[in-house]
Scaffold this motif. Structure first.
Motif, short mmCIF file in Angstrom:
data_model
loop_
_atom_site.label_atom_id
_atom_site.label_comp_id
_atom_site.label_asym_id
_atom_site.label_seq_id
_atom_site.Cartn_x
_atom_site.Cartn_y
_atom_site.Cartn_z
N LYS A 204 0.81 -0.97 -0.24
CA LYS A 204 0.00 -0.11 -0.34
C LYS A 204 0.85 1.16 -0.10
N ASP A 205 1.61 1.32 0.55
CA ASP A 205 3.17 2.38 -0.03
C ASP A 205 3.60 2.66 -1.06
N MET A 206 3.43 2.19 -2.11
CA MET A 206 3.61 1.34 -3.31
C MET A 206 2.73 1.78 -4.38
N CYS A 207 2.36 2.83 -5.66
CA CYS A 207 1.69 3.10 -6.90
C CYS A 207 2.81 1.92 -7.84
N ILE A 208 2.50 1.14 -8.63
CA ILE A 208 2.91 0.00 -9.28
C ILE A 208 2.53 0.80 -10.44
N LEU A 209 3.11 1.31 -11.35
CA LEU A 209 2.80 1.26 -13.03
C LEU A 209 3.28 0.84 -13.84
N THR A 210 2.89 -0.25 -14.37
CA THR A 210 3.57 -1.13 -15.98
C THR A 210 2.72 -1.99 -17.30
N GLU A 211 2.48 -2.45 -17.23
CA GLU A 211 1.97 -2.77 -18.38
C GLU A 211 1.94 -4.55 -17.83
N ASP A 212 2.49 -5.15 -17.32
CA ASP A 212 1.76 -6.39 -15.99
C ASP A 212 0.83 -5.74 -15.62
N GLU A 213 0.76 -4.98 -14.80
CA GLU A 213 -0.67 -4.66 -14.17
C GLU A 213 -1.97 -4.47 -14.82
N PRO A 214 -2.39 -5.19 -14.32
CA PRO A 214 -4.65 -4.53 -14.75
C PRO A 214 -4.28 -3.28 -15.47
N PRO B 64 0.47 2.51 -16.98
CA PRO B 64 1.74 3.97 -17.25
C PRO B 64 1.08 4.63 -18.64
N TYR B 65 0.19 4.94 -18.41
CA TYR B 65 -0.26 6.10 -19.14
C TYR B 65 -0.80 7.66 -18.62
N LYS B 66 -0.08 8.75 -19.76
CA LYS B 66 -0.18 9.80 -18.52
C LYS B 66 -1.11 9.92 -17.56
N GLN B 67 -2.16 9.99 -17.90
CA GLN B 67 -3.61 10.26 -16.71
C GLN B 67 -2.84 9.44 -15.51
N ARG B 68 -2.56 8.59 -15.70
CA ARG B 68 -1.67 7.54 -14.34
C ARG B 68 -0.79 7.89 -13.75
N ILE B 69 -0.37 8.02 -14.28
CA ILE B 69 1.62 8.85 -14.30
C ILE B 69 1.07 10.26 -12.88
N VAL B 70 -0.07 10.99 -13.67
CA VAL B 70 -0.05 11.90 -13.21
C VAL B 70 -0.98 11.72 -11.91
N GLU B 71 -1.86 10.65 -12.10
CA GLU B 71 -2.82 10.56 -10.76
C GLU B 71 -1.99 9.89 -9.82
N GLY B 72 -0.66 9.54 -9.85
CA GLY B 72 0.68 8.22 -9.13
C GLY B 72 1.11 9.68 -8.90
N MET B 73 1.46 11.05 -8.99
CA MET B 73 2.32 12.30 -8.90
C MET B 73 1.57 12.30 -7.52
N ARG B 74 -0.02 12.94 -7.83
CA ARG B 74 -0.85 13.44 -6.99
C ARG B 74 -0.70 13.12 -5.65
N TRP B 75 -0.86 11.79 -5.63
CA TRP B 75 -0.76 10.69 -4.27
C TRP B 75 0.40 10.35 -3.88
N LEU B 76 1.24 10.92 -4.44
CA LEU B 76 3.40 10.98 -4.76
C LEU B 76 2.46 12.59 -3.35
#
Length: 182
Positions: A147-157, A162-174
């Motif tokens: 739960k301490d990590m946000c993982i964005l890869t092509e192996d994930e659901p 790692p689309y732009k929107q998910r990366i931006v959401e990940g930065m906001r989560w950080l």
């Protein structure tokens, strides 16, 4: 990296390592018998050599030394210049034993992004391996949980690709999880 330096995060304690400068690309390399990013290989090598005695700026210097022969120049961005001299992951230098607990207070978070560009002429081999390596290091060395990590890869659901929107959401989560620095 620009978002880390923005006014919106100026009261947070954040560090962001990048494998290269904005006008460069990071190398996909075959190191130690596996495909991986040259930056991740250099980072893990530096941490294994002296994990307990590195400030962020010292760690960056060792990463650069490990990348000798590569054209990429790694970068470190933080919300305040004074944070560059902080001990990596808030660990004090030279503890009695590596089993000592982490001295970092508050929540720790990591955003790990791996894009291999599968099925394209630009397909890479090591980016997702990098994420897996970093995930295991964060668990083993620093006590991170899933739960301490946000993982964005092509192996994930697909919702965590790692689309732009998910990366931006990940930065906001950080940023949302960070606490103001002293």
């Amino acid at each position: 990296r620009r978002r880390v330096m923005s006014e919106a995060l100026s009261d947070h304690k954040l560090w962001v390592f990048s494998g290269c400068q904005d006008d460069q690309t990071s190398a996909d390399a075959y190191c130690d018998g596996t495909y991986q990013g040259a930056f991740t290989w250099a980072l893990i090598k530096a941490l294994k050599e002296d994990v307990w005695n590195k400030s962020y700026v010292d760690l960056l210097g060792q990463i650069k030394a490990n990348l000798k022969g590569y054209t990429q120049i790694p970068a470190l961005t933080t919300t305040r210049a004074s944070y560059l001299e902080s001990w990596y992951m808030a660990r004090e230098p030279a503890p009695a034993a590596p089993e000592e607990p982490d001295t970092c207070s508050g929540p720790k978070r990591a955003l790990l992004i791996g894009i291999n560009y599968r099925g394209t002429q630009f397909e890479l081999q090591g980016c997702i391996n990098d994420v897996q390596t970093q995930r295991e290091m964060l668990r083993a060395q620093y006590g991170f949980g899933d739960k301490d990590m946000c993982i964005l890869t092509e192996d994930e659901p697909k919702e965590n690709w790692p689309y732009k929107q998910r990366i931006v959401e990940g930065m906001r989560w950080l940023g949302a999880g960070a606490k103001g620095g002293g």
